[in-house]
Motif scaffolding. Structure first.
Motif, PDB file in Angstrom:
ATOM      1  N   ARG A 168       0.814  -1.210   0.000  1.00 62.52           N
ATOM      2  CA  ARG A 168       0.000   0.000   0.000  1.00 62.52           C
ATOM      3  C   ARG A 168       0.850   1.263   0.000  1.00 62.52           C
ATOM      4  O   ARG A 168       0.611   2.184  -0.779  1.00 62.52           O
ATOM      5  N   CYS A 169       1.874   1.328   0.869  1.00 62.58           N
ATOM      6  CA  CYS A 169       2.633   2.581   0.998  1.00 62.58           C
ATOM      7  C   CYS A 169       4.100   2.446   0.634  1.00 62.58           C
ATOM      8  O   CYS A 169       4.856   3.413   0.754  1.00 62.58           O
ATOM      9  N   ASP A 170       4.531   1.243   0.213  1.00 61.37           N
ATOM     10  CA  ASP A 170       5.923   0.989  -0.208  1.00 61.37           C
ATOM     11  C   ASP A 170       6.935   1.120   0.926  1.00 61.37           C
ATOM     12  O   ASP A 170       8.132   1.232   0.672  1.00 61.37           O
ATOM     13  N   ALA A 171       6.459   1.106   2.165  1.00 61.05           N
ATOM     14  CA  ALA A 171       7.380   1.192   3.303  1.00 61.05           C
ATOM     15  C   ALA A 171       7.905  -0.205   3.659  1.00 61.05           C
ATOM     16  O   ALA A 171       7.271  -1.217   3.369  1.00 61.05           O
ATOM     17  N   LYS A 172       9.076  -0.236   4.274  1.00 62.15           N
ATOM     18  CA  LYS A 172       9.678  -1.490   4.721  1.00 62.15           C
ATOM     19  C   LYS A 172       9.674  -1.543   6.247  1.00 62.15           C
ATOM     20  O   LYS A 172       9.860  -0.512   6.903  1.00 62.15           O
ATOM     21  N   LYS A 173       9.470  -2.736   6.785  1.00 60.95           N
ATOM     22  CA  LYS A 173       9.437  -2.910   8.236  1.00 60.95           C
ATOM     23  C   LYS A 173      10.335  -4.072   8.621  1.00 60.95           C
ATOM     24  O   LYS A 173      10.267  -5.150   8.019  1.00 60.95           O
ATOM     25  N   ASP A 174      11.165  -3.863   9.636  1.00 57.29           N
ATOM     26  CA  ASP A 174      12.067  -4.902  10.126  1.00 57.29           C
ATOM     27  C   ASP A 174      11.265  -6.018  10.778  1.00 57.29           C
ATOM     28  O   ASP A 174      10.410  -5.763  11.639  1.00 57.29           O
ATOM     29  N   LEU A 175      11.534  -7.256  10.394  1.00 59.26           N
ATOM     30  CA  LEU A 175      10.795  -8.390  10.940  1.00 59.26           C
ATOM     31  C   LEU A 175      11.437  -8.980  12.197  1.00 59.26           C
ATOM     32  O   LEU A 175      10.815  -9.790  12.879  1.00 59.26           O
ATOM     33  N   ILE A 176      12.658  -8.592  12.497  1.00 60.22           N
ATOM     34  CA  ILE A 176      13.358  -9.189  13.632  1.00 60.22           C
ATOM     35  C   ILE A 176      12.616  -8.929  14.953  1.00 60.22           C
ATOM     36  O   ILE A 176      12.412  -9.858  15.740  1.00 60.22           O
ATOM     37  N   PRO A 177      12.179  -7.687  15.260  1.00 56.70           N
ATOM     38  CA  PRO A 177      11.418  -7.480  16.507  1.00 56.70           C
ATOM     39  C   PRO A 177      10.149  -8.326  16.556  1.00 56.70           C
ATOM     40  O   PRO A 177       9.749  -8.787  17.630  1.00 56.70           O
ATOM     41  N   HIS A 178       9.516  -8.546  15.402  1.00 62.54           N
ATOM     42  CA  HIS A 178       8.306  -9.365  15.371  1.00 62.54           C
ATOM     43  C   HIS A 178       8.633 -10.814  15.746  1.00 62.54           C
ATOM     44  O   HIS A 178       7.895 -11.456  16.502  1.00 62.54           O
ATOM     45  N   VAL A 179       9.755 -11.331  15.243  1.00 55.46           N
ATOM     46  CA  VAL A 179      10.143 -12.713  15.547  1.00 55.46           C
ATOM     47  C   VAL A 179      10.554 -12.847  17.014  1.00 55.46           C
ATOM     48  O   VAL A 179      10.320 -13.875  17.644  1.00 55.46           O
ATOM     49  N   TYR A 180      11.143 -11.792  17.585  1.00 57.85           N
ATOM     50  CA  TYR A 180      11.520 -11.834  18.995  1.00 57.85           C
ATOM     51  C   TYR A 180      10.295 -12.087  19.889  1.00 57.85           C
ATOM     52  O   TYR A 180      10.411 -12.683  20.958  1.00 57.85           O
ATOM     53  N   ARG A 181       9.116 -11.637  19.439  1.00 57.24           N
ATOM     54  CA  ARG A 181       7.902 -11.850  20.230  1.00 57.24           C
ATOM     55  C   ARG A 181       7.527 -13.321  20.321  1.00 57.24           C
ATOM     56  O   ARG A 181       6.770 -13.723  21.205  1.00 57.24           O
ATOM     57  N   PHE A 182       8.039 -14.148  19.394  1.00 57.06           N
ATOM     58  CA  PHE A 182       7.659 -15.554  19.354  1.00 57.06           C
ATOM     59  C   PHE A 182       8.054 -16.293  20.627  1.00 57.06           C
ATOM     60  O   PHE A 182       7.437 -17.279  20.998  1.00 57.06           O
ATOM     61  N   LYS A 183       9.110 -15.830  21.304  1.00 62.42           N
ATOM     62  CA  LYS A 183       9.533 -16.506  22.532  1.00 62.42           C
ATOM     63  C   LYS A 183       8.429 -16.443  23.586  1.00 62.42           C
ATOM     64  O   LYS A 183       8.054 -17.459  24.173  1.00 62.42           O
ATOM     65  N   GLU A 184       7.914 -15.240  23.790  1.00 66.92           N
ATOM     66  CA  GLU A 184       6.848 -15.067  24.782  1.00 66.92           C
ATOM     67  C   GLU A 184       5.581 -15.809  24.354  1.00 66.92           C
ATOM     68  O   GLU A 184       4.903 -16.429  25.172  1.00 66.92           O
ATOM     69  N   ILE A 185       5.271 -15.742  23.065  1.00 69.62           N
ATOM     70  CA  ILE A 185       4.068 -16.406  22.555  1.00 69.62           C
ATOM     71  C   ILE A 185       4.161 -17.908  22.744  1.00 69.62           C
ATOM     72  O   ILE A 185       3.227 -18.556  23.229  1.00 69.62           O
ATOM     73  N   CYS A 186       5.301 -18.491  22.360  1.00 68.23           N
ATOM     74  CA  CYS A 186       5.464 -19.946  22.476  1.00 68.23           C
ATOM     75  C   CYS A 186       5.412 -20.407  23.924  1.00 68.23           C
ATOM     76  O   CYS A 186       5.008 -21.529  24.213  1.00 68.23           O
ATOM     77  N   GLY A 187       5.837 -19.543  24.848  1.00 70.05           N
ATOM     78  CA  GLY A 187       5.798 -19.902  26.257  1.00 70.05           C
ATOM     79  C   GLY A 187       4.386 -20.076  26.782  1.00 70.05           C
ATOM     80  O   GLY A 187       4.177 -20.695  27.831  1.00 70.05           O
ATOM     81  N   MET A 188       3.385 -19.531  26.063  1.00 74.05           N
ATOM     82  CA  MET A 188       1.991 -19.648  26.501  1.00 74.05           C
ATOM     83  C   MET A 188       1.196 -20.659  25.682  1.00 74.05           C
ATOM     84  O   MET A 188       0.025 -20.877  25.948  1.00 74.05           O
ATOM     85  N   VAL A 189       1.835 -21.266  24.680  1.00 78.12           N
ATOM     86  CA  VAL A 189       1.150 -22.232  23.821  1.00 78.12           C
ATOM     87  C   VAL A 189       1.360 -23.633  24.353  1.00 78.12           C
ATOM     88  O   VAL A 189       2.492 -24.026  24.648  1.00 78.12           O
ATOM     89  N   LYS A 190       0.291 -24.416  24.486  1.00 78.36           N
ATOM     90  CA  LYS A 190       0.376 -25.760  25.035  1.00 78.36           C
ATOM     91  C   LYS A 190       0.612 -26.819  23.964  1.00 78.36           C
ATOM     92  O   LYS A 190       1.149 -27.883  24.257  1.00 78.36           O
ATOM     93  N   SER A 191       0.198 -26.566  22.757  1.00 82.11           N
ATOM     94  CA  SER A 191       0.316 -27.561  21.690  1.00 82.11           C
ATOM     95  C   SER A 191       1.697 -27.511  21.043  1.00 82.11           C
ATOM     96  O   SER A 191       2.132 -26.449  20.576  1.00 82.11           O
ATOM     97  N   GLN A 192       2.387 -28.645  21.028  1.00 82.08           N
ATOM     98  CA  GLN A 192       3.703 -28.698  20.415  1.00 82.08           C
ATOM     99  C   GLN A 192       3.615 -28.424  18.918  1.00 82.08           C
ATOM    100  O   GLN A 192       4.484 -27.770  18.342  1.00 82.08           O
TER     101      GLN A 192
END
Length: 473
Positions: free
Chosen positions: A253-277
């Motif tokens: 839409r706007c041709d902007a770029k966004k760093d994905l590394i901070p988004h992937v860093y969130r996966f640690k906290e998310i996975c810690g709350m997920v029960k399904s392997q």
């Protein structure tokens, strides 16, 4: 004189209130003050997407002139916008204590009527909108309408982020979009810009990305996209060519770029709350796809940690992973997504190799040795079979040539004992034909001898024609 109920409802008498579309914005009356607190001071306004049962926008924003005092703790939120009457009231009381707040709100209409996608004023009937969610109005804002709010998402998504009441949302309002958002069933807050299907908030919304690039003063792009859609469209991850992404997301839409590394860093906290392997592995595998091929040092380190965690999970198929022990290989990170200790990952790699697998060393080596012996026996057997096939076919061709040579000698002998000129001519023709046949069979033998290079390197046509071996691919 205005009646009290008109003051409390936020509608000033005598003002014409034209209905506006979701995410529309403007300046001055009827929805923002003009010439206040001084001549030439024009305030700006903007609306969101949520609508009340009476047809007015539930989310509306007010932008003061830039030259006004900040107001300290009562200052407008990031982007210079007030998102509630309570916030405006606090600011007026702090910066202009001598001003009557109710008189200030009587200068304009706080309530803004909604216009539907066909240009008609929205009446808020239950038959005109998808099944709504109903929220109780907070008592924190005394000037808010005293009614239940029927929240509307253009896509009919009952789990749209725009339906979540968060008070003063710290996120900037999205810029009005006349392209994809002009579609009647497309919602900026929840519809993927690539596939138009609403995103899911499951597991913290790990599987979508939101573009928060500032496209105008006080406004962001606000469009969202499934990460898998972006990866398939080469708009996420590491992509060469004219786009040139390195662990980034490119907004169509706007041709902007966004760093994905901070988004992937969130996966640690998310996975810690997920029960399904299975769900944990799916989340981590998505992170691997987002980081694979990146040249950034942080992306490489994070990729190593995620791959290590995936290997650990695969080795614990029958164990409970609710405590996320397999994710302890992740580095500690700060709120801004940077590693708290740059040596954390390096020391981790030295102390614990990628994918550590607990086993008895001697037993494992014995198992590997047996596997190798089986492979070698299979290879020898396969080679012996190939040798037998080659030997059989080559010897058969040799015997056939020998028979042809015997026939040629007999025919030559018959020619030397010719009885008549007619018989001699027939024998000469037969001998010449036999010589051509022998020549062709010798050439065939030379081609068959290419098998000496090995079945894997011999031409495919020779294997199929002379050795009757079908080769696929």
């Amino acid at each position: 004189m205005d009646s009290p109920d008109q003051h409390s409802s936020g509608v000033r008498r005598g003002l014409k209130l034209p209905a506006v579309k979701p995410c529309e914005s403007g300046e001055g009356l009827p929805y923002a003050p003009e010439n206040w607190p001084g001549p030439g001071d024009i305030w700006r306004w903007k609306v969101g997407v949520r609508v009340t049962t009476s047809g007015f926008f539930n989310d509306r924003y007010l932008y003061p002139p830039k030259h006004l005092p900040s107001g300290g703790d009562s200052a407008p939120r990031k982007g210079g916008a007030f998102s509630s009457k309570l916030a405006v009231e606090r600011y007026i009381r702090a910066v202009f204590p001598e001003v009557d707040v109710e008189k200030f709100f009587s200068l304009f209409s706080w309530k803004i009527p909604c216009k539907d996608t066909h240009g008609k004023t929205f009446r808020g009937t239950r038959s005109s909108v998808p099944p709504p969610l109903i929220f109780e109005v907070s008592d924190e804002d005394p000037m808010h309408d005293d009614e239940s709010i029927h929240v509307v998402c253009k896509a009919g998504n009952n789990k749209c982020k725009s339906l979540m009441l968060n008070g003063e949302n710290p996120s900037l309002p999205a810029m009005q979009c006349d392209i994809c958002c002009s579609e009647p069933n497309f919602c900026t807050d929840c519809c993927c810009i690539l596939c138009c299907i609403p995103v899911s908030l499951e597991h913290g919304g790990y599987n979508y990305i939101k573009c928060e690039a500032v496209v105008h003063e006080g406004y962001i792009c606000g469009h969202v996209a499934h990460i898998n859609c972006a990866l398939r469209a080469y708009m996420a991850g590491t992509v060469g060519g004219s786009i040139g992404l390195d662990a980034e997301y490119y907004c169509r839409r706007c041709d902007a770029k966004k760093d994905l590394i901070p988004h992937v860093y969130r996966f640690k906290e998310i996975c810690g709350m997920v029960k399904s392997q299975a769900d944990v592995e799916k989340i981590l595998n998505l992170g691997i796809c987002m980081l694979r091929g990146s040249k950034k040092a942080k992306a490489k380190e994070l990729l190593i940690c995620i791959e290590s965690a995936v290997v650990k999970l695969k080795c614990r198929k029958n164990e409970d992973i609710g405590n996320a022990d397999a994710l302890t290989v992740w580095p500690e990170i700060s709120d801004n997504g940077d590693a708290k200790d740059n040596e954390t990952v390096h020391s981790l790699q030295e102390a614990e190799p990628i994918g550590p697998i607990p086993f008895n060393h001697q037993a494992e080596m014995q198992r590997l040795e047996e596997e190798i012996c089986q492979v070698l026996r299979a290879l020898r057997k396969a080679q012996e079979t190939e040798y037998q096939i080659a030997e059989e076919k080559l010897c058969a061709q040799k015997e056939y040539l020998n028979d042809l040579y015997v026939l040629l000698e007999k025919e030559k002998s018959d020619l030397s004992r010719r009885l008549s000129d007619t018989d001699a001519n027939d024998l000469i023709t037969t001998i010449l034909t036999r010589l051509d046949q022998i020549k062709k069979e010798v050439s065939k033998l030379r081609e068959m001898e290419e098998i000496g290079k090995g079945f894997g390197r011999a031409p495919r046509g020779i294997l199929e024609e002379y050795f009757h071996l079908r080769v696929d691919g």
